[in-house]
Design an enzyme around this catalytic site. Sequence first.
Site, mmCIF file in Angstrom:
data_model
loop_
_atom_site.group_PDB
_atom_site.id
_atom_site.type_symbol
_atom_site.label_atom_id
_atom_site.label_comp_id
_atom_site.label_asym_id
_atom_site.label_seq_id
_atom_site.Cartn_x
_atom_site.Cartn_y
_atom_site.Cartn_z
ATOM 1 N N LYS A 20 1.319 -0.268 4.597
ATOM 2 C CA LYS A 20 1.388 -1.626 4.072
ATOM 3 C C LYS A 20 1.773 -1.600 2.586
ATOM 4 O O LYS A 20 2.548 -2.426 2.116
ATOM 5 C CB LYS A 20 0.031 -2.308 4.254
ATOM 6 C CG LYS A 20 0.129 -3.774 4.555
ATOM 7 C CD LYS A 20 -1.236 -4.368 4.833
ATOM 8 C CE LYS A 20 -1.684 -4.075 6.252
ATOM 9 N NZ LYS A 20 -3.094 -4.449 6.458
ATOM 10 N N ASN A 28 -0.635 -0.678 15.199
ATOM 11 C CA ASN A 28 -0.919 0.425 16.112
ATOM 12 C C ASN A 28 -1.559 -0.054 17.410
ATOM 13 O O ASN A 28 -2.347 -0.985 17.424
ATOM 14 C CB ASN A 28 -1.795 1.467 15.420
ATOM 15 C CG ASN A 28 -1.077 2.108 14.252
ATOM 16 O OD1 ASN A 28 -0.900 1.493 13.212
ATOM 17 N ND2 ASN A 28 -0.635 3.330 14.431
ATOM 18 N N GLU A 78 4.557 3.657 16.137
ATOM 19 C CA GLU A 78 4.347 2.901 14.896
ATOM 20 C C GLU A 78 5.308 1.710 14.868
ATOM 21 O O GLU A 78 6.386 1.795 14.285
ATOM 22 C CB GLU A 78 4.607 3.812 13.682
ATOM 23 C CG GLU A 78 3.733 5.054 13.607
ATOM 24 C CD GLU A 78 2.331 4.776 13.067
ATOM 25 O OE1 GLU A 78 2.101 3.665 12.535
ATOM 26 O OE2 GLU A 78 1.467 5.655 13.192
ATOM 27 N N TYR A 90 -5.237 -7.728 13.502
ATOM 28 C CA TYR A 90 -5.996 -6.740 14.278
ATOM 29 C C TYR A 90 -6.694 -7.452 15.450
ATOM 30 O O TYR A 90 -7.196 -8.562 15.311
ATOM 31 C CB TYR A 90 -7.045 -6.059 13.405
ATOM 32 C CG TYR A 90 -6.456 -5.109 12.378
ATOM 33 C CD1 TYR A 90 -5.862 -3.915 12.771
ATOM 34 C CD2 TYR A 90 -6.495 -5.412 11.028
ATOM 35 C CE1 TYR A 90 -5.317 -3.045 11.833
ATOM 36 C CE2 TYR A 90 -5.961 -4.556 10.074
ATOM 37 C CZ TYR A 90 -5.370 -3.370 10.487
ATOM 38 O OH TYR A 90 -4.834 -2.518 9.565
ATOM 39 N N ARG A 103 17.806 6.751 16.373
ATOM 40 C CA ARG A 103 18.036 8.108 15.841
ATOM 41 C C ARG A 103 16.835 9.003 16.117
ATOM 42 O O ARG A 103 15.740 8.506 16.366
ATOM 43 C CB ARG A 103 18.279 8.039 14.329
ATOM 44 C CG ARG A 103 17.067 7.516 13.560
ATOM 45 C CD ARG A 103 17.262 7.580 12.051
ATOM 46 N NE ARG A 103 16.142 6.968 11.352
ATOM 47 C CZ ARG A 103 15.037 7.611 10.985
ATOM 48 N NH1 ARG A 103 14.897 8.889 11.269
ATOM 49 N NH2 ARG A 103 14.076 6.969 10.348
HETATM 50 P P1 ADP Z 1 -3.053 0.609 9.991
HETATM 51 O O1 ADP Z 1 -3.103 2.021 9.510
HETATM 52 O O2 ADP Z 1 -4.413 0.040 10.287
HETATM 53 O O3 ADP Z 1 -2.098 0.440 11.157
HETATM 54 P P2 ADP Z 1 -0.958 -0.506 8.326
HETATM 55 O O4 ADP Z 1 -0.856 -0.288 6.855
HETATM 56 O O5 ADP Z 1 0.008 0.235 9.197
HETATM 57 O O6 ADP Z 1 -2.465 -0.241 8.764
HETATM 58 O O7 ADP Z 1 -0.819 -2.076 8.571
HETATM 59 C C1 ADP Z 1 -0.752 -2.533 9.914
HETATM 60 C C2 ADP Z 1 -1.446 -3.862 10.117
HETATM 61 O O8 ADP Z 1 -0.846 -4.855 9.271
HETATM 62 C C3 ADP Z 1 -1.262 -4.359 11.533
HETATM 63 O O9 ADP Z 1 -2.298 -3.910 12.386
HETATM 64 C C4 ADP Z 1 -1.286 -5.866 11.379
HETATM 65 O O10 ADP Z 1 -2.610 -6.353 11.515
HETATM 66 C C5 ADP Z 1 -0.797 -6.092 9.952
HETATM 67 N N1 ADP Z 1 0.599 -6.553 9.830
HETATM 68 C C6 ADP Z 1 0.993 -7.568 9.013
HETATM 69 N N2 ADP Z 1 2.314 -7.763 9.080
HETATM 70 C C7 ADP Z 1 2.803 -6.841 9.951
HETATM 71 C C8 ADP Z 1 4.138 -6.558 10.434
HETATM 72 N N3 ADP Z 1 5.201 -7.261 10.032
HETATM 73 N N4 ADP Z 1 4.279 -5.555 11.328
HETATM 74 C C9 ADP Z 1 3.204 -4.844 11.739
HETATM 75 N N5 ADP Z 1 1.928 -5.068 11.329
HETATM 76 C C10 ADP Z 1 1.717 -6.063 10.437
HETATM 77 MG MG MG Z 2 -0.176 1.236 11.168
#
Ligand code: ADP
Ligand code: MG
Length: 147
Positions: A20, A28, A78, A90, A103
């Site tokens: 993020k 996930n 991912e 979530y 790719r």
């Molecule tokens: P984590 O390690 O818990 O997966 P991330 O940093 O990968 O954390 O952030 C993923 C979370 O961000 C998702 O579970 C969702 O709740 C939120 N999220 C917000 N916008 C998006 C997006 N455009 N695509 C995917 N997840 C998003």
């Molecule tokens: Mg994630």
Amino acid sequence: PIEPWFIGGPVIKGFGRGSKVLGIPTANLPAENFSDVLSEHTSGVYFGWAGLSTRGIYKLVMSIGWNPYFDNTEKTIEPWLLHDFGEDFYGEELRLVIVGYIRPEANFPSLESLIERIHEDARIAEKALNLPLYAKYTDSPYLRNSL
Ligand code: ADP
Ligand code: MG
């Protein structure tokens, strides 16, 4: 084109590796529910559609790779939804249809070059998904079931 495949489940917490922070959040899914379908597909970057309960249908780009934290039989996915939600989701039901391959997995000399490549992948996905060949999957009952 590849044979489309369908996976889904509740969005779970990932490893919080800071995707993020990099501007690339990945929603996930509990991969143990579809380890069979994952093992059938080569590691790399794919694109498709995501149906998020109560929200809608969005383009996505997704990497499939080996999770270094587990043994080598464990692949993770991912999915980055190409939409600015402005909040987390979530626990919501997420349905995916994966329709194309971009790719193979690759090593990058720097984090910057990795991020740049992922943005290029997203541009490729954005364009490809507008083609009727791929756009038609937004009608999939599987995606819309939970809406
Ligand atoms: P984590 O390690 O818990 O997966 P991330 O940093 O990968 O954390 O952030 C993923 C979370 O961000 C998702 O579970 C969702 O709740 C939120 N999220 C917000 N916008 C998006 C997006 N455009 N695509 C995917 N997840 C998003
Ligand atoms: Mg994630």
